[in-house]
Design an enzyme around this catalytic site. Structure first.
Site, PDB file in Angstrom:
ATOM      1  N   TYR A 300       0.838  -1.203   0.000  1.00 48.38           N
ATOM      2  CA  TYR A 300       0.000   0.000   0.000  1.00 48.38           C
ATOM      3  C   TYR A 300       0.871   1.251   0.000  1.00 48.38           C
ATOM      4  O   TYR A 300       0.648   2.191  -0.742  1.00 48.38           O
ATOM      5  CB  TYR A 300      -0.903   0.038   1.245  1.00 48.38           C
ATOM      6  N   LYS A 309      -1.088   9.515  -9.987  1.00 45.47           N
ATOM      7  CA  LYS A 309      -2.320   8.739  -9.891  1.00 45.47           C
ATOM      8  C   LYS A 309      -3.346   9.366  -8.956  1.00 45.47           C
ATOM      9  O   LYS A 309      -4.496   9.593  -9.351  1.00 45.47           O
ATOM     10  CB  LYS A 309      -1.945   7.330  -9.405  1.00 45.47           C
ATOM     11  N   TYR A 310      -2.921   9.713  -7.726  1.00 40.61           N
ATOM     12  CA  TYR A 310      -3.910  10.208  -6.760  1.00 40.61           C
ATOM     13  C   TYR A 310      -4.335  11.641  -7.057  1.00 40.61           C
ATOM     14  O   TYR A 310      -5.473  12.039  -6.776  1.00 40.61           O
ATOM     15  CB  TYR A 310      -3.402  10.023  -5.328  1.00 40.61           C
ATOM     16  N   GLU A 376     -13.541  -2.062   2.898  1.00 42.57           N
ATOM     17  CA  GLU A 376     -12.268  -2.790   2.820  1.00 42.57           C
ATOM     18  C   GLU A 376     -12.470  -4.203   3.356  1.00 42.57           C
ATOM     19  O   GLU A 376     -13.028  -4.388   4.439  1.00 42.57           O
ATOM     20  CB  GLU A 376     -11.185  -2.039   3.621  1.00 42.57           C
ATOM     21  N   GLU A 425      -9.849   1.800  -6.979  1.00 44.74           N
ATOM     22  CA  GLU A 425      -8.577   1.680  -7.711  1.00 44.74           C
ATOM     23  C   GLU A 425      -8.244   0.186  -7.822  1.00 44.74           C
ATOM     24  O   GLU A 425      -7.278  -0.297  -7.264  1.00 44.74           O
ATOM     25  CB  GLU A 425      -7.445   2.465  -7.034  1.00 44.74           C
ATOM     26  N   GLU A 434      -7.226  -7.364 -12.714  1.00 45.44           N
ATOM     27  CA  GLU A 434      -7.364  -7.639 -11.284  1.00 45.44           C
ATOM     28  C   GLU A 434      -8.839  -7.727 -10.909  1.00 45.44           C
ATOM     29  O   GLU A 434      -9.206  -7.616  -9.747  1.00 45.44           O
ATOM     30  CB  GLU A 434      -6.574  -6.602 -10.460  1.00 45.44           C
TER      31      GLU A 434
END
Lengths: 673, 673
Positions: A300, A309-310, A376, A425, A434
């Site tokens: 992470y 990306k963020y 999560e 993401e 994925e």
């Protein structure tokens, strides 16, 4: 930019000697700043003083052997003897002549056995190759016959330029050939002293065309290539390294280093990004299985370091929130609530970005408030998330942690509030690999969402391009030896039917990438299976700008290669396919935000995703003028998703060669739901 | 010829049924003498009475399923459902439509997975194929995409002949295509009832061309092929099986059986030889290592059964003795002695033949006498030899047994007598591959021999030809699973770099064999290494006469294919090389005796040697009009001998494809000295 990060350029020197004496040459060459020297390998058992003068460590690090250019028959006869000594000494590399024109098979027969022997001493075999189609093809045939022995490589010999009516076209075709050489294991570049021109002050310089070529070599493989200056010095510069022990070759090295310091080389080799990824170059990794496995804390952390990306996610959230608020009907009774669910929150970077996006809009808190649900499934990550929710000022009162697989979310989890925006993401290097679609579609179709619920990303498209890379192919083969289950090794079939995430480097994309397939959220198409049939017309030109298939197209190279006709690129050998993707995070009438690792629209400075490599079991040779057909399938059954792929070479309707269909039934690799 | 040995011809019947009922059809078909029937596979879960009427044993032996010719899209969609039921029932074979023209890749993608599933029930998948280049190539592409799944095979559908101005050329090209189909896993031949003509008496008959084709099918693969009669009966013969339960298809079967009984079919299928070898068809065996290992008693026995080999040896001995005696100077003092040494005597068959040869010359015992030394290294065989020497009337006083490796023979062993003639049978399928040269050369160069010593054999030449055989290739691949050393399996690399002795059968030699290399005794060339470079011009025509690459050329087929131009054979896919040899046992001004398994000069009725198969790791596709280059090496080092091989496809100087060089350094297979 601190010089600490600078990648050193390793350069060697080869000078004619009456009697080979590597010790003497190495001493003076090192004084001039060279890293290694070349010495002719002995054929007979005659004494040579350097074996006593230099300890083994020097032989194993700083001496490269040279096999003289004997006539073909003698060469074949003596090759084994030359190599025997080099292997005995543990010399790191040996330079060998180009295969004699009509004896490539015979040369390959001897070379393949020697390459097997040379593995014990980690000795590389550098085959001299000229930058022309004929020489490259001869080398390339040699490597196919030798079955991708990983220690056979090529050393390009720069030649003086031939006079031409169209220097631009000549440079273009040389760039295209260089591009091919990089896919074919280019390990060294040799500048004979005779190719250097002389500038006004008497110093050596390279022609414009050679400068372009060398710059491209450095930009592409400057971190791994070896440079060699070969021959007696032709430029006698008074005062420049002309001491007693000098080689008089210092000016060549100075010039080479000068080009190395050009801004475009520094930009490619000496950035933070280049430094971070250097351990990953050409290193094959199995793709993550985030639905099946829990990610580790450090993973992470690594992901969160991406500077692009963020920011893009925050931009997309801002756009979505802004469009959402604009469409709200004013209602003075109570503030409107906007609900964002982060699917697969990890340590919460998207939670943070969603909150920042909201803040950046400076909304009137009496009119609109934000609620964020962080979903999560990884219990260890939930610990971190809960701590953030309780302690971080920005999170308090806004963020609710839900310990669940996003696919199993219920309205109860959300206290009855339906979701306005789902942010996730879940994308892999090949977009859907994925299983983002398998995760998001059930969520978006569930009671927790509305028809108007927006997904960030909104859609993603996968791309695929053929790739030439002896390096990636031999590495994939070596995966066969990796331990698998029950003490058995992975085996060749499984190794070659698995896709790998890899920072492709010693690789060349051979055709512009094409669209493979697409997923949209909410889904506009039923079913998770896909199939595509692509055709890549002969075009080794434009693809040169795509380099290794990772990173943005190089506009300088695109400009140069536009000087030759597409389709004029000659033969090429493919070793598989490189996959990439583009994700549209958010799009509306007024807004657009995307992420991409497809070379034609690469998001600069982003490093979260490397390409995905689908190997071909055997190299696929594409003769000049032939097209390449590619078929790919995304299949799903029994809680598994997998890809199958194959390719064919064809011309005028005749199929010349095909690969088998790889990975039928997902027998070798799959992703678990 | 006893009928006990007759190979049965398995024939099935497919007839249109309103509602599929395999039980009913099987009952009446068996009454007419058919062995199996075809039934349409169900798509839905509707009830069918036959699943109750027939026990599992019938389904697993006598029912073949049929997948109807749906439109392409529906076919791809339904294929899995059709097959699921067939696999569930354990049906031995399913007939599938030809791949739709523009959907070969898509069809292959589905088929490959189904073929993997069908392995659990041993279900073969027979793909309908017409005897034309386009249909065959489409099938062939399918199998390459499906990566040689061993249970994918082809069923040829005979079509009514098209009118042609040159029937001879049409038949020739059909024979050539049949030849290709045999290499590509031809398992069944289907005669629609509509292809039968009607003779004067109203009975069904086949056209001349179909008769020729069918006869060739029977001669080549009559022991394994399945025949199918398909369609409603078109010939209503009163009294011929027209009983209540009859299928009215008896006359077709009778006609097929009638052709089966033709003398050329009987000669190919029903001989003692055919019966003996039937267990060996397409069965890969590692070559013997007679220098390293001792042979077993039973193996000697088997070898001695050959009706031709030892007669040829006796003939050669007679010739050598006769020439020897003719050159003797008369010397009345004492009888001359002729000394024969049998190198590797085994159980003594050559000792026996040498004695018989001498006897057959009726020499005057006062003028010339014979001494035979039987050299044998295998202690167990020496026991047998000693017993023979002491007990057999013909051996007593003539034969001396020497327990030694022939390479270590000394003059002392021979009581000081030098050898006049060395007789040996050390040849393998590839001539020198059991190291005859390494054994004979030291003996002939030793103190035991004279410059005039004669070796029987005097020389041997190896031949090689490309071969197309999906069967041999998939079998070689399966050798990867064979246990090797230390509990590990052989592995794919070793399996595909080993040569195998095999009675090739489901195989087609694609080009006339060419000379590889030669060994002579006494040696005229120094060194035991050899290298050869061969080029096989496009020629799929004449090779059809060589059949599977084992046995003599078929003059009838050679005559037929001479009607078309060489080089007009179209594309072909190679799976390796077939090696053979010719040995000159003895040659002089007046005499000549040889043994051969090279098809162009095969020693009829000899069965001691099958060909040797050198696999290619991957099938090598040769597009129409392309040539095939083959390189082979015989290498020796460190007490080992091995072969390396590779091939390339080329046209007009352009290399289109190459195989890697197989077995470098003998890493996968060798023969120990």
């Amino acid at each position: 930019m601190s010089t600490e990060k600078e990648t050193p350029l390793i350069a060697g020197l080869s000078m004619p000697q009456q009697k080979p004496d590597a010790a003497k040459l190495l001493q003076s060459a090192r004084e001039d700043g060279y890293d290694y020297v070349i010495t002719d390998l002995p054929l007979s058992q005659e004494a040579r003083s350097d074996v006593i003068a230099l300890t083994g460590r020097w032989w194993r690090t700083s001496i490269v052997g040279n096999v003289p250019e004997d006539p073909p028959e003698a060469l074949l006869k003596n090759l084994t003897k030359y190599l025997e000594w080099a292997i005995h000494m543990g010399i790191p590399a040996v330079i060998l002549p180009s295969p004699p024109k009509d004896m490539v098979f015979e040369y390959a027969q001897v070379l393949q056995s020697l390459a097997i022997d040379a593995q014990s001493s980690n000795t590389q075999l550098w085959i001299r190759t000229l930058l022309n189609e004929e020489s490259l093809q001869r080398y390339e045939l040699l490597t196919r016959l030798c079955d991708g022995q990983p220690n056979i490589a090529t050393m390009l010999i720069m030649e003086p330029l031939k006079p031409t009516s169209s220097p631009a076209a000549a440079t273009a075709s040389q760039i295209i050939m260089l591009h091919k050489a990089i896919g074919a294991q280019l390990k060294a570049v040799c500048f004979p002293t005779s190719v250097f021109l002389t500038n006004k002050r008497g110093y050596p310089t390279l022609s414009k065309s050679h400068q372009v070529l060398f710059t491209e070599v450095l930009k592409r493989i400057g971190r791994t290539v070896r440079i060699l200056i070969e021959g007696a010095p032709k430029h006698d510069i008074p005062g420049a390294g002309d001491g007693m022990g000098s080689t008089k070759c210092l000016p060549y090295l100075q010039y080479i280093r000068h080009i190395r310091q050009r801004p475009e080389c520094v930009a490619a080799l000496d950035t933070e990004e280049a430094s971070l990824e250097s351990g990953y170059l050409d290193s094959l990794q199995r793709p993550l299985q985030p639905l099946k496995d829990h990610l580790e804390f450090s993973m992470y952390e690594t992901f969160e370091k991406d500077p692009v990306k963020y920011a893009k996610y925050q931009e997309a959230c801002t756009m979505a929130l802004s469009d959402g608020m604009a469409s709200m009907k004013p209602d003075s009774a109570s503030p409107k609530m906007i609900t964002i669910a982060v699917a697969g929150a990890g340590r919460g970077p998207l939670v943070m970005r969603a909150i920042r996006a909201f803040k950046s809009l400076n909304a009137d808190p009496t009119a609109v408030v934000l609620r964020v649900f962080a979903l999560e499934k990884n219990p260890s990550a939930v610990v971190y998330l809960q701590s953030m929710a309780q302690n971080h000022a920005d999170w308090k009162g806004i963020v609710t942690i839900v310990h669940t697989d996003a696919r199993k979310l219920t309205l109860e989890h959300l206290g009855g509030r339906k979701i306005d925006i789902v942010v996730s993401e879940l994308l892999g290097s090949f977009g859907d690999n994925e299983l983002s679609p398998e995760c998001l579609d059930p969520l978006l179709a569930s009671e927790c969402c509305k028809p108007s619920t927006i997904s960030i990303p909104m859609q993603y498209t996968t791309f695929v391009a053929p790739v030439s890379s002896v390096r990636l192919h031999t590495d994939a083969r070596q995966q066969a030896q990796v331990p698998h289950e029950g003490g058995q090794t992975l085996g060749l079939q499984r190794a070659m039917e698995t896709s790998y995430v890899v920072r492709s480097h010693a690789a060349s994309q051979t055709h512009p990438e094409q669209t493979c397939w697409n997923f949209q959220h909410p889904a506009k198409e039923t079913g998770m299976e896909r199939a595509v049939s692509l055709d890549f017309a002969p075009d080794a030109t434009f693809a040169a700008a795509a380099g290794s298939g990772y990173g943005a197209l190089d506009p300088a190279i695109a400009g140069i290669v536009s000087q030759v006709l597409p389709g004029s690129g000659g033969a090429v050998t493919l070793h598989g396919l490189l996959g990439s993707f583009t994700a549209v995070l958010y799009a509306s009438k007024d807004h657009y935000s995307e992420l991409s690792i497809a070379p034609h629209r690469f998001s600069e400075k982003m490093f979260s995703w490397f390409p995905i490599y689908f190997p071909f079991r055997e190299p696929l040779h594409v003769p000049s003028g032939c097209s390449v057909g590619v078929k790919m399938w995304r299949k799903t059954a029994d809680g598994r998703v997998w890809y199958e792929w194959c390719a064919k070479v064809h011309k005028n309707g005749t199929t010349i060669a095909v690969t088998p269909i790889h990975n039928p039934k997902g027998r070798s690799s799959d992703v678990s739901l």
